[in-house]
Structures are given as C-alpha cells and as structure tokens.
Design a protein around this motif. Structure first.
Motif, PDB file in Angstrom:
ATOM      1  N   SER A  66      37.284 -74.151  59.674  1.00 46.83           N
ATOM      2  CA  SER A  66      38.282 -74.146  60.703  1.00 46.83           C
ATOM      3  C   SER A  66      37.800 -74.066  62.031  1.00 46.83           C
ATOM      4  CB  SER A  66      39.264 -73.015  60.437  1.00 46.83           C
ATOM      5  OG  SER A  66      40.284 -73.315  61.622  1.00 46.83           O
ATOM      6  N   SER A  67      37.974 -74.813  63.044  1.00 48.18           N
ATOM      7  CA  SER A  67      37.663 -74.823  64.506  1.00 48.18           C
ATOM      8  C   SER A  67      38.318 -73.555  65.128  1.00 48.18           C
ATOM      9  CB  SER A  67      37.762 -76.048  65.102  1.00 48.18           C
ATOM     10  OG  SER A  67      37.223 -75.932  66.531  1.00 48.18           O
ATOM     11  N   ARG A  68      37.486 -72.637  65.572  1.00 51.55           N
ATOM     12  CA  ARG A  68      38.223 -71.544  66.185  1.00 51.55           C
ATOM     13  C   ARG A  68      37.948 -71.696  67.722  1.00 51.55           C
ATOM     14  NH1 ARG A  68      41.546 -71.517  63.276  1.00 51.55           N
ATOM     15  NH2 ARG A  68      41.945 -69.337  64.186  1.00 51.55           N
ATOM     16  N   PHE A  69      37.589 -72.752  68.267  1.00 52.50           N
ATOM     17  CA  PHE A  69      37.737 -72.961  69.682  1.00 52.50           C
ATOM     18  C   PHE A  69      38.212 -74.340  69.942  1.00 52.50           C
ATOM     19  CE2 PHE A  69      33.827 -74.735  68.177  1.00 52.50           C
ATOM     20  CZ  PHE A  69      33.553 -75.849  69.226  1.00 52.50           C
ATOM     21  N   GLY A  70      38.454 -74.868  71.418  1.00 55.85           N
ATOM     22  CA  GLY A  70      38.814 -75.958  71.435  1.00 55.85           C
ATOM     23  C   GLY A  70      37.854 -76.651  72.421  1.00 55.85           C
ATOM     24  N   LYS A  71      37.679 -77.854  72.305  1.00 56.23           N
ATOM     25  CA  LYS A  71      36.779 -78.732  73.067  1.00 56.23           C
ATOM     26  C   LYS A  71      37.245 -79.940  73.661  1.00 56.23           C
ATOM     27  CE  LYS A  71      34.377 -80.066  68.825  1.00 56.23           C
ATOM     28  NZ  LYS A  71      35.093 -78.909  67.895  1.00 56.23           N
ATOM     29  N   PHE A  72      36.983 -80.421  74.714  1.00 58.31           N
ATOM     30  CA  PHE A  72      36.835 -81.729  75.455  1.00 58.31           C
ATOM     31  C   PHE A  72      35.673 -82.491  75.594  1.00 58.31           C
ATOM     32  CE2 PHE A  72      38.276 -84.484  79.010  1.00 58.31           C
ATOM     33  CZ  PHE A  72      38.895 -85.417  78.448  1.00 58.31           C
ATOM     34  N   ILE A  73      35.503 -83.558  75.094  1.00 60.84           N
ATOM     35  CA  ILE A  73      34.239 -84.338  74.866  1.00 60.84           C
ATOM     36  C   ILE A  73      34.240 -85.569  75.716  1.00 60.84           C
ATOM     37  CG2 ILE A  73      32.494 -85.105  73.653  1.00 60.84           C
ATOM     38  CD1 ILE A  73      33.825 -83.523  71.164  1.00 60.84           C
ATOM     39  N   ARG A  74      33.627 -85.640  76.809  1.00 63.57           N
ATOM     40  CA  ARG A  74      33.765 -86.847  77.505  1.00 63.57           C
ATOM     41  C   ARG A  74      32.359 -87.538  77.358  1.00 63.57           C
ATOM     42  NH1 ARG A  74      34.588 -82.631  81.280  1.00 63.57           N
ATOM     43  NH2 ARG A  74      36.438 -82.554  82.018  1.00 63.57           N
ATOM     44  N   ILE A  75      32.560 -88.989  76.911  1.00 61.95           N
ATOM     45  CA  ILE A  75      31.419 -89.852  76.649  1.00 61.95           C
ATOM     46  C   ILE A  75      31.555 -90.911  77.768  1.00 61.95           C
ATOM     47  CG2 ILE A  75      30.538 -91.529  75.270  1.00 61.95           C
ATOM     48  CD1 ILE A  75      32.489 -90.223  72.945  1.00 61.95           C
ATOM     49  N   HIS A  76      30.465 -90.682  78.731  1.00 62.03           N
ATOM     50  CA  HIS A  76      30.434 -91.483  79.817  1.00 62.03           C
ATOM     51  C   HIS A  76      29.571 -92.899  79.694  1.00 62.03           C
ATOM     52  CE1 HIS A  76      31.806 -88.182  82.462  1.00 62.03           C
ATOM     53  NE2 HIS A  76      30.855 -87.542  81.606  1.00 62.03           N
ATOM     54  N   PHE A  77      30.154 -93.733  80.228  1.00 63.20           N
ATOM     55  CA  PHE A  77      29.899 -95.244  80.058  1.00 63.20           C
ATOM     56  C   PHE A  77      29.329 -95.756  81.416  1.00 63.20           C
ATOM     57  CE2 PHE A  77      32.821 -94.189  76.553  1.00 63.20           C
ATOM     58  CZ  PHE A  77      31.972 -94.775  75.420  1.00 63.20           C
ATOM     59  N   GLY A  78      28.286 -96.659  81.288  1.00 65.88           N
ATOM     60  CA  GLY A  78      27.797 -97.403  82.414  1.00 65.88           C
ATOM     61  C   GLY A  78      28.868 -98.946  82.541  1.00 65.88           C
ATOM     62  N   ALA A  79      28.337 -99.497  83.351  1.00 65.92           N
ATOM     63  CA  ALA A  79      29.159-100.816  83.689  1.00 65.92           C
ATOM     64  C   ALA A  79      29.187-101.793  82.772  1.00 65.92           C
ATOM     65  CB  ALA A  79      28.620-101.363  85.010  1.00 65.92           C
ATOM     66  N   GLN A  80      27.790-101.696  81.903  1.00 67.60           N
ATOM     67  CA  GLN A  80      27.886-102.660  80.896  1.00 67.60           C
ATOM     68  C   GLN A  80      28.498-102.269  79.453  1.00 67.60           C
ATOM     69  OE1 GLN A  80      26.872-105.809  81.464  1.00 67.60           O
ATOM     70  NE2 GLN A  80      26.700-104.968  83.708  1.00 67.60           N
ATOM     71  N   GLY A  81      29.198-101.030  79.561  1.00 63.16           N
ATOM     72  CA  GLY A  81      29.688-100.572  78.425  1.00 63.16           C
ATOM     73  C   GLY A  81      28.853 -99.655  77.336  1.00 63.16           C
ATOM     74  N   LYS A  82      27.534 -99.106  77.972  1.00 65.62           N
ATOM     75  CA  LYS A  82      26.593 -98.503  77.059  1.00 65.62           C
ATOM     76  C   LYS A  82      26.972 -97.164  77.505  1.00 65.62           C
ATOM     77  CE  LYS A  82      24.138-102.046  75.457  1.00 65.62           C
ATOM     78  NZ  LYS A  82      23.861-102.261  73.785  1.00 65.62           N
ATOM     79  N   ILE A  83      26.632 -96.338  76.458  1.00 64.25           N
ATOM     80  CA  ILE A  83      26.569 -94.692  76.649  1.00 64.25           C
ATOM     81  C   ILE A  83      25.506 -94.219  77.491  1.00 64.25           C
ATOM     82  CG2 ILE A  83      26.646 -92.516  75.685  1.00 64.25           C
ATOM     83  CD1 ILE A  83      27.891 -93.824  73.071  1.00 64.25           C
ATOM     84  N   HIS A  84      25.976 -93.628  78.679  1.00 60.68           N
ATOM     85  CA  HIS A  84      24.983 -93.258  79.766  1.00 60.68           C
ATOM     86  C   HIS A  84      24.631 -91.745  79.498  1.00 60.68           C
ATOM     87  CE1 HIS A  84      24.832 -96.598  82.771  1.00 60.68           C
ATOM     88  NE2 HIS A  84      24.549 -97.161  81.514  1.00 60.68           N
ATOM     89  N   SER A  85      25.956 -90.862  79.135  1.00 62.54           N
ATOM     90  CA  SER A  85      25.666 -89.348  79.076  1.00 62.54           C
ATOM     91  C   SER A  85      26.890 -88.898  78.390  1.00 62.54           C
ATOM     92  CB  SER A  85      25.261 -88.739  80.410  1.00 62.54           C
ATOM     93  OG  SER A  85      26.509 -88.874  81.198  1.00 62.54           O
ATOM     94  N   ALA A  86      27.073 -87.792  78.031  1.00 68.11           N
ATOM     95  CA  ALA A  86      28.091 -86.748  77.639  1.00 68.11           C
ATOM     96  C   ALA A  86      28.197 -85.478  78.104  1.00 68.11           C
ATOM     97  CB  ALA A  86      28.205 -87.029  76.191  1.00 68.11           C
ATOM     98  N   ASP A  87      29.316 -85.018  78.166  1.00 70.16           N
ATOM     99  CA  ASP A  87      29.462 -83.605  78.343  1.00 70.16           C
ATOM    100  C   ASP A  87      30.677 -82.731  77.509  1.00 70.16           C
ATOM    101  OD1 ASP A  87      31.955 -82.815  80.294  1.00 70.16           O
ATOM    102  OD2 ASP A  87      31.048 -84.835  81.010  1.00 70.16           O
ATOM    103  N   ILE A  88      30.509 -81.307  77.294  1.00 68.01           N
ATOM    104  CA  ILE A  88      31.607 -80.997  76.476  1.00 68.01           C
ATOM    105  C   ILE A  88      31.979 -79.889  76.967  1.00 68.01           C
ATOM    106  CG2 ILE A  88      32.013 -79.836  74.116  1.00 68.01           C
ATOM    107  CD1 ILE A  88      29.287 -81.363  73.014  1.00 68.01           C
TER     108      ILE A  88
END
Length: 354
Positions: free
Chosen positions: A67-89
């Motif tokens: 069971s997850s005992r914390f909440g998280k919001f994960i952002r997956i950042h994309f570039g103009a061509q739709g490739k993943i450029h970075s992420a943060d949690i």
C-alpha cells in the motif's frame, strides 16, 4: 494533461498502475539523449524511481501488501517533437505515524524489513543491526511474513535502482545508517526518578548506537531529550521531562528523521531526472495514497481518506453528473447511472470553518 490514478486495492494485491502508465509513455515516446552511467537513459531512470520510492514510502496494510502511504504527482516533460526531456516527482502527506505504530498484522515501511533481511552480515554489523525485526520496538508486530514480498530480493533491487539513479555507495550507506538509527532510537527505555517527576535513560546502549549512526554526541543527545533547553522570557533554561514526555519526544524525532530521509531520497530522484533540455509541455500522473479503514485510524489516514473522497467526488461530478446532464439536454435516451452514496455532506463537515 493530467491522469489520475484511482483504483480499489483488493486484498493482498499489488498495484503498480502509475508507473505502468509512465513505462508506457517512456516506451512509445522515447527520450532525448542517453545517460553514460550504468547505460541507463532517462526513460529507465524514471521507471527505476518506483522501487526506491516504494521501499521508503509503501507498507503492508491489512488490505494490501504494498500500500502506498504517500501521495505523488509525477510530471513527464516533453519537447516539441514529443520526446521525453525530463521529469519530476512531487509528494504529499507521507504517513509518518506508521514509523512508530502499526495496526495488528501490518508492517512499517518496507525499507526497515528489506534492510534487516537483505543486508549482508558486514552491512548489518556496520549499522549495528541484527536480522530480527522482533528485536526493534518500532516494528511493533515483529516479523510479519508477507508471501508476496521477498525482502532480500527487494533490498537488492532497491540498491540497484539507487545506483542507476546516481546514489553513490557512500550516500546509500548514509541513508541506511540513518534508517538504522531510527530503529535503535526507538528501543530507548526510560525509568522515572524517585525524587522528582523527571526520568533517566534505563539502558544507554540504544541511544549510543543511534547517535553513532547519526554521527552526533550521545551525551548531548541524551541531555536534549531528558532536559530540553527552552526559552523563558529572555533567558534559556533546562526543563525536566517525565518518562512519557521523553518517549513522545523520541517518537516525534523518529518520525521527523524518517521524513527527512524520504525527502532526501525524492530529491536525489528528481535531481537525476532533471535535464537542461527545453520543456514544451507535460503529462501529469497523480497517484494518491490508499483509501483504507482500520480499527484504529490515524490522523494521516483520515487525511488520506478525505483526499480520496474529494477526488472521487470530482470524478463522479465530471464523469456522471455533468455527462448525464449533457445527455438529458440533447434528448439522448439513457438509463441514468446511480454512482452510489454521495459523501459530499461528510466532506463539508470536515472542511467547514466554524
């Protein structure tokens, strides 16, 4: 765009839905560039965050082994061509109360058991630990066997993932030592003074071990717990505390240290996932802690359940109420869906400002 991960956890079933979504995006979108460390690219590093965060933020409850005992919001950042450029949690509401208390048949956070069961004898010796959970008061239910979890294998996976995420061996050991220090500190026993309402440490070995893990002076630590220094007016004085007050202070300290360990782990994950590439847009995945009802419910669990219920209300309103209203306006023949008990009055009761 935001994806909300909301699902019911069946008995003893393990879910990895949020990171399965992320793994899907990583596989179809690809990433810009490739990391030289361990041959791991950003896509793999993003997926490897899951075992590490689960080790420090998940636990066995009555209804769910993971069971997850914390909440998280994960952002997956994309570039103009739709490739993943970075992420943060970003994380929310870690259930710190679990560090000092677990309901019957439950466990504390996985990392404690992974360390005790998965460390080599040399690592156990370095952390001054034994391999028996029952030897530590904070693991109140002892060695709770979970058929679906193999702690030695999971600890090896946790360490491997930490390496992929650029945790150096030295930093990993520091994290494990501080985690071990929490277990040692939780074993501290006290005895009341006969002459006053104060107390003394009954057996100093546990504070000595904890302070050795934390790299601080044990005598000063003991003094700070037994007779903390407080400000009265313009002067500082030492205030004597009884055994219950000191025990409460120790519990609060253990919870605070664990939260800081978790914050450091998350910071290191985010640091690895950060790049200098341009961020044009992102997809967010919201994963909230598990809705559960126990015989004894902590304040954290109340907050978790309230958050779950508010998101459920949001889902019901947009997926049922507004959508069915559109059907009615357009004259579409439709059997209206009853989506169950409306708990909006309960939410208003909790959130109402008197």
């Amino acid at each position: 765009m935001c994806i909300c991960s909301y699902f019911y956890c069946h008995m003893h079933q393990i879910f990895t839905t949020p990171f399965s979504v992320i793994q899907y995006f990583a596989s179809i979108c690809g990433v810009e560039g490739k990391s030289a460390d361990h041959g791991a690219g950003l896509d793999e590093q993003l997926v490897q965050c899951n075992p590490v965060l689960e080790a420090f933020g998940n636990a066995k409850t009555i209804k769910n082994d993971n069971s997850s005992r914390f909440g998280k919001f994960i952002r997956i950042h994309f570039g103009a061509q739709g490739k993943i450029h970075s992420a943060d949690i970003e994380r929310y509401l870690l259930e710190k109360a679990r560090v000092t208390y677990q309901n019957p048949e439950e466990r504390s956070f996985h990392i404690f058991y992974q360390m005790l069961k998965g460390m080599s004898q040399a690592e156990l010796d370095e952390c001054l630990l034994t391999n028996q959970p029952a030897n530590y008061a904070l693991l109140s239910n002892g060695d709770v066997i979970v058929d679906s979890l193999c702690d030695p294998e999971l600890f090896a996976e946790t360490k491997q993932c930490m390496s992929i995420l650029k945790f150096t061996p030295e930093l990993q050991m520091k994290i494990f030592k501080f985690t071990a220090g929490i277990l040692h500190l939780g074993n501290t026993t006290l005895k009341s003074n006969k002459r006053d309402e104060g107390c003394t440490v009954d057996d100093s070995q546990w504070i000595d071990k904890a302070c050795h893990m934390f790299g601080i002076n044990a005598v000063e630590m003991t003094k700070a717990l037994i007779k903390p220094r407080i400000k009265v007016g313009s002067e500082y004085v030492h205030k004597g505390q009884n055994a219950d007050q000191v025990k409460y202070s120790i519990g609060a300290l253990c919870k605070s240290i664990f939260e800081k360990i978790f914050t450091l782990v998350l910071h290191m994950c985010n640091e690895t996932l950060e790049t200098k590439l341009r961020k044009n847009f992102f997809i967010g995945v919201l994963d909230i802690a598990g809705f559960e009802i126990f015989d004894f419910n902590s304040f954290e669990q109340l907050c978790i359940n309230l958050t779950n219920e508010k998101i459920q209300q949001f889902f019901n309103h947009h997926m049922f109420t507004l959508e069915q209203e559109e059907y009615r306006k357009e004259g579409i023949k439709w059997d209206f869906i009853d989506f169950g008990l409306d708990l909006e009055p309960t939410i208003e009761l909790i959130e109402r400002v008197s």
